[in-house]
Design a protein around this motif. Sequence first.
Motif, PDB file in Angstrom:
ATOM      1  N   ARG A 265       0.813  -1.217   0.000  1.00 58.37           N
ATOM      2  CA  ARG A 265       0.000   0.000   0.000  1.00 58.37           C
ATOM      3  C   ARG A 265       0.843   1.263   0.000  1.00 58.37           C
ATOM      4  O   ARG A 265       0.398   2.297  -0.473  1.00 58.37           O
ATOM      5  CB  ARG A 265      -0.915   0.021   1.230  1.00 58.37           C
ATOM      6  CG  ARG A 265      -2.050  -0.955   1.100  1.00 58.37           C
ATOM      7  CD  ARG A 265      -2.832  -1.077   2.400  1.00 58.37           C
ATOM      8  NE  ARG A 265      -3.547  -2.333   2.420  1.00 58.37           N
ATOM      9  CZ  ARG A 265      -4.713  -2.534   1.821  1.00 58.37           C
ATOM     10  NH1 ARG A 265      -5.306  -1.559   1.203  1.00 58.37           N
ATOM     11  NH2 ARG A 265      -5.301  -3.714   1.866  1.00 58.37           N
ATOM     12  N   LYS A 278       2.565   2.997  10.358  1.00 58.19           N
ATOM     13  CA  LYS A 278       2.386   1.606   9.905  1.00 58.19           C
ATOM     14  C   LYS A 278       3.608   0.779  10.273  1.00 58.19           C
ATOM     15  O   LYS A 278       3.502  -0.353  10.742  1.00 58.19           O
ATOM     16  CB  LYS A 278       2.218   1.562   8.374  1.00 58.19           C
ATOM     17  CG  LYS A 278       0.815   1.784   7.911  1.00 58.19           C
ATOM     18  CD  LYS A 278       0.079   0.458   7.812  1.00 58.19           C
ATOM     19  CE  LYS A 278      -1.338   0.696   7.310  1.00 58.19           C
ATOM     20  NZ  LYS A 278      -2.262  -0.357   7.682  1.00 58.19           N
ATOM     21  N   GLY A 281       3.679  -0.180  13.876  1.00 51.46           N
ATOM     22  CA  GLY A 281       2.747  -1.272  14.157  1.00 51.46           C
ATOM     23  C   GLY A 281       3.328  -2.610  13.721  1.00 51.46           C
ATOM     24  O   GLY A 281       3.287  -3.592  14.461  1.00 51.46           O
ATOM     25  N   LEU A 336       0.662   4.068  18.669  1.00 59.01           N
ATOM     26  CA  LEU A 336      -0.471   3.653  17.836  1.00 59.01           C
ATOM     27  C   LEU A 336      -1.783   4.116  18.458  1.00 59.01           C
ATOM     28  O   LEU A 336      -2.685   4.599  17.770  1.00 59.01           O
ATOM     29  CB  LEU A 336      -0.500   2.132  17.673  1.00 59.01           C
ATOM     30  CG  LEU A 336       0.602   1.479  16.856  1.00 59.01           C
ATOM     31  CD1 LEU A 336       0.410  -0.027  16.811  1.00 59.01           C
ATOM     32  CD2 LEU A 336       0.626   2.018  15.442  1.00 59.01           C
ATOM     33  N   ALA A 337      -1.870   3.955  19.775  1.00 58.58           N
ATOM     34  CA  ALA A 337      -3.110   4.333  20.456  1.00 58.58           C
ATOM     35  C   ALA A 337      -3.328   5.839  20.338  1.00 58.58           C
ATOM     36  O   ALA A 337      -4.430   6.290  20.011  1.00 58.58           O
ATOM     37  CB  ALA A 337      -3.050   3.913  21.915  1.00 58.58           C
ATOM     38  N   LEU A 338      -2.283   6.618  20.570  1.00 60.75           N
ATOM     39  CA  LEU A 338      -2.444   8.069  20.518  1.00 60.75           C
ATOM     40  C   LEU A 338      -2.794   8.533  19.107  1.00 60.75           C
ATOM     41  O   LEU A 338      -3.584   9.464  18.925  1.00 60.75           O
ATOM     42  CB  LEU A 338      -1.175   8.765  21.026  1.00 60.75           C
ATOM     43  CG  LEU A 338      -0.962   8.585  22.539  1.00 60.75           C
ATOM     44  CD1 LEU A 338       0.418   9.066  22.967  1.00 60.75           C
ATOM     45  CD2 LEU A 338      -2.054   9.304  23.334  1.00 60.75           C
ATOM     46  N   LEU A 340      -4.573   6.829  16.977  1.00 59.15           N
ATOM     47  CA  LEU A 340      -6.004   6.537  16.791  1.00 59.15           C
ATOM     48  C   LEU A 340      -6.859   7.559  17.541  1.00 59.15           C
ATOM     49  O   LEU A 340      -7.839   8.067  17.009  1.00 59.15           O
ATOM     50  CB  LEU A 340      -6.338   5.120  17.277  1.00 59.15           C
ATOM     51  CG  LEU A 340      -7.820   4.754  17.205  1.00 59.15           C
ATOM     52  CD1 LEU A 340      -8.264   4.579  15.756  1.00 59.15           C
ATOM     53  CD2 LEU A 340      -8.113   3.480  17.985  1.00 59.15           C
ATOM     54  N   ILE A 341      -6.461   7.854  18.785  1.00 54.70           N
ATOM     55  CA  ILE A 341      -7.245   8.795  19.588  1.00 54.70           C
ATOM     56  C   ILE A 341      -7.300  10.151  18.900  1.00 54.70           C
ATOM     57  O   ILE A 341      -8.362  10.761  18.779  1.00 54.70           O
ATOM     58  CB  ILE A 341      -6.649   8.915  21.011  1.00 54.70           C
ATOM     59  CG1 ILE A 341      -6.847   7.592  21.774  1.00 54.70           C
ATOM     60  CG2 ILE A 341      -7.287  10.063  21.785  1.00 54.70           C
ATOM     61  CD1 ILE A 341      -6.080   7.480  23.071  1.00 54.70           C
ATOM     62  N   SER A 344      -9.697  10.044  15.968  1.00 57.01           N
ATOM     63  CA  SER A 344     -11.095   9.674  16.193  1.00 57.01           C
ATOM     64  C   SER A 344     -11.795  10.849  16.824  1.00 57.01           C
ATOM     65  O   SER A 344     -11.851  10.949  18.037  1.00 57.01           O
ATOM     66  CB  SER A 344     -11.210   8.475  17.138  1.00 57.01           C
ATOM     67  OG  SER A 344     -10.387   7.441  16.725  1.00 57.01           O
ATOM     68  N   GLY A 345     -12.294  11.747  16.010  1.00 62.99           N
ATOM     69  CA  GLY A 345     -13.028  12.896  16.531  1.00 62.99           C
ATOM     70  C   GLY A 345     -14.270  12.376  17.205  1.00 62.99           C
ATOM     71  O   GLY A 345     -14.245  11.902  18.337  1.00 62.99           O
ATOM     72  N   LEU A 347     -17.593   9.562  16.479  1.00 65.85           N
ATOM     73  CA  LEU A 347     -17.624   8.245  15.837  1.00 65.85           C
ATOM     74  C   LEU A 347     -17.685   8.326  14.324  1.00 65.85           C
ATOM     75  O   LEU A 347     -16.997   7.587  13.629  1.00 65.85           O
ATOM     76  CB  LEU A 347     -18.833   7.477  16.345  1.00 65.85           C
ATOM     77  CG  LEU A 347     -18.474   6.456  17.397  1.00 65.85           C
ATOM     78  CD1 LEU A 347     -19.652   5.583  17.697  1.00 65.85           C
ATOM     79  CD2 LEU A 347     -17.293   5.626  16.918  1.00 65.85           C
ATOM     80  N   GLY A 350     -14.541   9.242  12.664  1.00 61.59           N
ATOM     81  CA  GLY A 350     -13.551   8.188  12.875  1.00 61.59           C
ATOM     82  C   GLY A 350     -13.594   7.147  11.773  1.00 61.59           C
ATOM     83  O   GLY A 350     -12.662   6.394  11.595  1.00 61.59           O
ATOM     84  N   LYS A 351     -14.681   7.126  11.059  1.00 59.47           N
ATOM     85  CA  LYS A 351     -14.821   6.108  10.015  1.00 59.47           C
ATOM     86  C   LYS A 351     -14.136   6.556   8.740  1.00 59.47           C
ATOM     87  O   LYS A 351     -14.768   6.882   7.752  1.00 59.47           O
ATOM     88  CB  LYS A 351     -16.301   5.851   9.742  1.00 59.47           C
ATOM     89  CG  LYS A 351     -16.948   5.089  10.861  1.00 59.47           C
ATOM     90  CD  LYS A 351     -18.387   4.796  10.527  1.00 59.47           C
ATOM     91  CE  LYS A 351     -19.083   4.073  11.660  1.00 59.47           C
ATOM     92  NZ  LYS A 351     -18.439   2.834  12.038  1.00 59.47           N
ATOM     93  N   CYS A 352     -12.830   6.609   8.820  1.00 58.58           N
ATOM     94  CA  CYS A 352     -12.107   7.021   7.624  1.00 58.58           C
ATOM     95  C   CYS A 352     -11.672   5.781   6.860  1.00 58.58           C
ATOM     96  O   CYS A 352     -11.681   4.682   7.409  1.00 58.58           O
ATOM     97  CB  CYS A 352     -10.899   7.851   8.018  1.00 58.58           C
ATOM     98  SG  CYS A 352      -9.942   7.054   9.295  1.00 58.58           S
ATOM     99  N   ALA A 353     -11.283   5.972   5.632  1.00 61.74           N
ATOM    100  CA  ALA A 353     -10.939   4.801   4.818  1.00 61.74           C
ATOM    101  C   ALA A 353      -9.577   4.272   5.203  1.00 61.74           C
ATOM    102  O   ALA A 353      -8.771   4.977   5.767  1.00 61.74           O
ATOM    103  CB  ALA A 353     -10.936   5.160   3.350  1.00 61.74           C
TER     104      ALA A 353
END
Lengths: 353, 401
Positions: A265, A278, A281, A336-338, A340-341, A344-345, A347, A350-353
């Motif tokens: 990708r 990436k 991770g 990784l967690a930070l 994502l946080i 993620s505005g 919900l 947060g649903k991005c591609a």
Amino acid sequence: MSFELKELQDSTRRVIDAAGIAADESELWSQLTELGWLMVTVPESLGGLEAGVQGACTMHCELGRGLARAPYLPAMLALDAICGSEQSERDTWLEQVFAGGLITTCLAECSLHVSDSRLDGSATGVQSADSAQHVLLWTDSNDLVVLVDLRKPGVAITAKPTWDLTRRLFDVELDQVPLSEHHIVAEGESARVMIQRLAALRDFYLAADAIGGAQTMLEMTIEHLQTRVQFKRPLALFQALKHRCADMKASIVAAEAMLFDALRRLEGDLDNPQFGIKARGVKMFATTMFTQVAEDCLQLHGGIGMADEHPCHLFLKRALLSEQLSGSGAAYASNLALDLIENSGNLQSGKCA
Amino acid sequence: MTTENRIEALRQEVRAWLESNVPTGWREAMTNVEQDAFVAAQRDWFVKLSTAGYATPHWPQGWLGGGRSLAEQKVIFEEVARADAPRLILYFVALYHAACTLFECGTDQQREKYLDGILQGKIWCQGFSEPNAGSDLASLRTKAERRGDRYVINGQKIWSTMAQYADYCLLLVRTDNSGPPQAGLTYLLLDMKTKGVSVRPISQITGDDEFAEIFFDDVEVAVEDRVGEEGAGWAVAQATLASERGLTLVELTQRMRYALPMLVQSMRQNGCEHDPVVHRDLGKLIANVDAACALADQYLMKRIMGDEQVGDASIVKLFYAKTLREFAALGVRIGGLQAQYYSGFMRGATQETGHWTLDFMNSYNWSIAGGSNEVQRNIISERMLGMPREPKSWQLAEGKA
């Protein structure tokens, strides 16, 4: 896997299988420089194989299978930086590498600053520094990438023996080392991009190395379970042990899928910041997996796994070190967690591609 | 247009269609509703999706929406996941298991009789598992006796999803006991309204009753409703089980990735947004979810290229099931006491609803159904890693039941 990658994999495997597990560092080094393996990502126009990061990772995976001792990993990182350099000295450095000279780099922490055109600071986890002419380092402010001559006054190297017997690490200290213009690889914005890219490549290469190591370790363990007879049957017949092997196999295949999926990708887009996250991770997943596999495989070997003459411990020790190199699993998990946080505005967004 | 452009064009087309057609607020609407309302909502969504041609991309050319390549089917599944559309749980067996079995092993008469019905919304269920034949499916005992041009069936099936709403059943029965267990099985198509069929829903740990038991009391099935030869049922059942070809796991792993922000939302609600321990757990989970997505994707690519090897599918399913459990378990931990308050259940939802304890219970669907984690581990160790099978010499100690 494409035909070219398969070919690269096969030829690397032949050499590594012939050399054996954890083969002699200098012999393997001269062999792999002669074969041009360091040039795997180097563009064809500069005399390389131009097999991309996927090609490099395929190769690191194979070298990891044999717990290869030679410092190809830092050498390939340094070479990547040199190829990306816009400085006029680039071709001179390339010639040095083509001739088999080692330019190493830092696999752990690099902390450097410039004042009055002099470099101060230190780097840890510099592999095989004693056999290198130069080390590639960068400043804390991320605006300068330099090659430092390890034989110059003001540069001190200290061996840091590790439990891992397959890699030799050094600390490098710089005390008022004059910054020569001839040794600047990148400056300003291009340095910042280069440093990010090197960090990501380092993570991907360590991940690939871990995957290869885990593969061999599991194969060795299954062979042991097939041949070791207790209670009048091969140990491989016991479901409790089979299921552990199945779980290990699943994690190894997952790590491999994750690594090559990320590269597919992002291969054409290495300066994308997503490449870095990436890579973290993948590095965390693969090196943690390697430690878990090595830990359990040693257990499955029973007593012989604790003996120095058996290679089990070499895998475990390499895995433990790889887990700490570049960035630890714990630190990367938080990254990784930070990430994502932060992304993620609410919900829906947060649903991005 | 190149293949790549065609695929991208399809992606945009499906994305646009889903944006204006996915029912809004379906999650709320499906929380704590009666099953009839759920069935009606599923039917509405099925009609929309199938009319647009997106329910049957795997059917052959000539059928509505059919003739799509595996790569195109993958795009549709990915977009359905991205749009968070309801899953077509009620129609899955009909669209995949029944249809693919009929395409692959059915007769022209059977295809004519049943396939149009599927497109019109007939519901199918699967009658494979039995109380004493779960992981060891081949040991099933529901008996079919041939009498003239009919089979007469007696026995019991269990864990049939939505059997209480089904019009038809894919039924695997025993017609012979003499040879090895797989050899005596026969595959039948059963009209659920046939005399002697009774269905009892099973109340589950989630409060839902998605599964049912089916009882057969001298149930008659015509010989023309047999798929394949008598005794060839095992091979036909393999075709049924292979029918979805990894697409479901592409969809489910993607849905899991899209659901990660739900955990962040829970962290905010429960004030543990800055907890470093939670950050570590979440970071590890993110990597596992990423690995699961990559595995499912790689598996499908292998199928597209014709490179699939034995055990590949088991690895994807095992890894997904484990990751799903971890996902829900982290939700439960983040949710704290709040997640322990009964929140009812959401019907026909995805595996991640944000009702964490419910999701945790539901995650067993994937570690038990469709070949348990233990069965997958057997397949991986024996067929992929070449480790020996269990010896068959074991016997019950004397006097034991």
